[in-house]
Design a protein around this motif. Structure first.
Motif, short mmCIF file in Angstrom:
data_model
loop_
_atom_site.label_atom_id
_atom_site.label_comp_id
_atom_site.label_asym_id
_atom_site.label_seq_id
_atom_site.Cartn_x
_atom_site.Cartn_y
_atom_site.Cartn_z
N GLN A 148 -7.19 4.96 -5.01
CA GLN A 148 -8.41 5.56 -4.26
C GLN A 148 -7.94 7.16 -4.19
O GLN A 148 -7.09 7.26 -3.46
CB GLN A 148 -8.50 5.21 -2.72
N ASN A 149 -8.61 7.84 -4.55
CA ASN A 149 -8.35 9.38 -4.40
C ASN A 149 -9.05 9.80 -2.99
O ASN A 149 -10.35 9.82 -3.19
CB ASN A 149 -8.88 10.08 -5.76
N ARG A 150 -8.52 10.08 -2.09
CA ARG A 150 -8.79 10.39 -0.79
C ARG A 150 -9.35 11.96 -0.78
O ARG A 150 -10.02 12.22 0.13
CB ARG A 150 -8.13 10.17 0.20
N GLY A 151 -8.99 12.74 -1.74
CA GLY A 151 -9.27 14.02 -1.90
C GLY A 151 -8.44 14.99 -1.05
O GLY A 151 -7.46 14.64 -0.45
N LYS A 152 -8.90 16.23 -1.05
CA LYS A 152 -7.92 17.32 -0.33
C LYS A 152 -8.49 17.22 1.27
O LYS A 152 -9.45 17.43 1.40
CB LYS A 152 -8.30 18.67 -0.75
N ARG A 153 -7.36 17.15 2.06
CA ARG A 153 -7.50 17.22 3.47
C ARG A 153 -6.62 18.00 4.05
O ARG A 153 -5.30 18.33 3.63
CB ARG A 153 -7.17 15.76 4.00
N MET A 196 0.74 5.24 0.05
CA MET A 196 -0.06 6.47 0.45
C MET A 196 0.89 7.66 -0.09
O MET A 196 1.84 7.73 0.19
CB MET A 196 -0.66 6.68 1.67
N GLU A 211 0.95 -1.10 0.07
CA GLU A 211 0.10 0.19 0.11
C GLU A 211 1.01 1.30 0.13
O GLU A 211 1.59 1.24 0.98
CB GLU A 211 -0.71 -0.19 1.27
N TYR A 237 -4.65 13.48 -0.93
CA TYR A 237 -4.23 12.14 -0.78
C TYR A 237 -4.66 11.19 -1.80
O TYR A 237 -5.94 11.07 -2.13
CB TYR A 237 -4.95 11.74 0.68
N ILE A 238 -3.73 10.29 -2.19
CA ILE A 238 -3.94 9.11 -3.21
C ILE A 238 -3.29 7.92 -2.31
O ILE A 238 -2.35 7.66 -1.80
CB ILE A 238 -3.33 9.59 -4.34
N GLN A 239 -4.38 6.92 -2.48
CA GLN A 239 -3.83 5.51 -1.95
C GLN A 239 -3.70 4.59 -3.03
O GLN A 239 -4.72 4.42 -3.81
CB GLN A 239 -4.91 5.02 -0.75
#
Length: 108
Positions: free
Chosen positions: A42-47, A8, A6, A61-63
């Motif tokens: 998975q694009n976790r979006g802006k955080r 990230m 994995e 964040y990209i996983q």
């Protein structure tokens, strides 16, 4: 031998949607060319970041989850280290528990 990994990674928050898609495709193609399979993105979006990184308070964040040889990690992380779009990355080896033949899983 193939192993499950994995990765990230965090992209700069000022990138547009098209640039984010290009970066995701860039690393997906890179690891696929070097033997990675079963790639899930998975694009976790802006955080909000826990602390400031390179003068950025937010990040995209990209996983990436994938299987492949260990050599693919060094190649991908070298590309990320040289990229101005990636501000942080980390790869971990996933623990995969496989049942032994003839072994039953008993629910309590």
């Amino acid at each position: 031998m193939t192993t499950v990994y994995e990765t990230m990674y965090i992209l700069r928050p000022d990138l547009g949607d098209e640039q984010v898609v290009q970066q995701i495709a860039k690393y997906e193609n890179l690891i696929r060319e070097h033997g990675a399979e079963n790639i899930e993105i998975q694009n976790r979006g802006k955080r909000r970041l826990a602390y400031e990184i390179q003068r950025h308070r937010d990040g995209i964040y990209i996983q990436l989850n994938y299987t492949g040889p260990g050599t693919v990690i060094a190649i991908m992380e070298r590309g990320m280290r040289l990229s101005e779009e990636v501000i942080r990355y980390m790869t971990v080896k996933q623990e995969v528990h496989q049942e032994k033949p003839g072994q039953e899983v008993v629910a309590a």
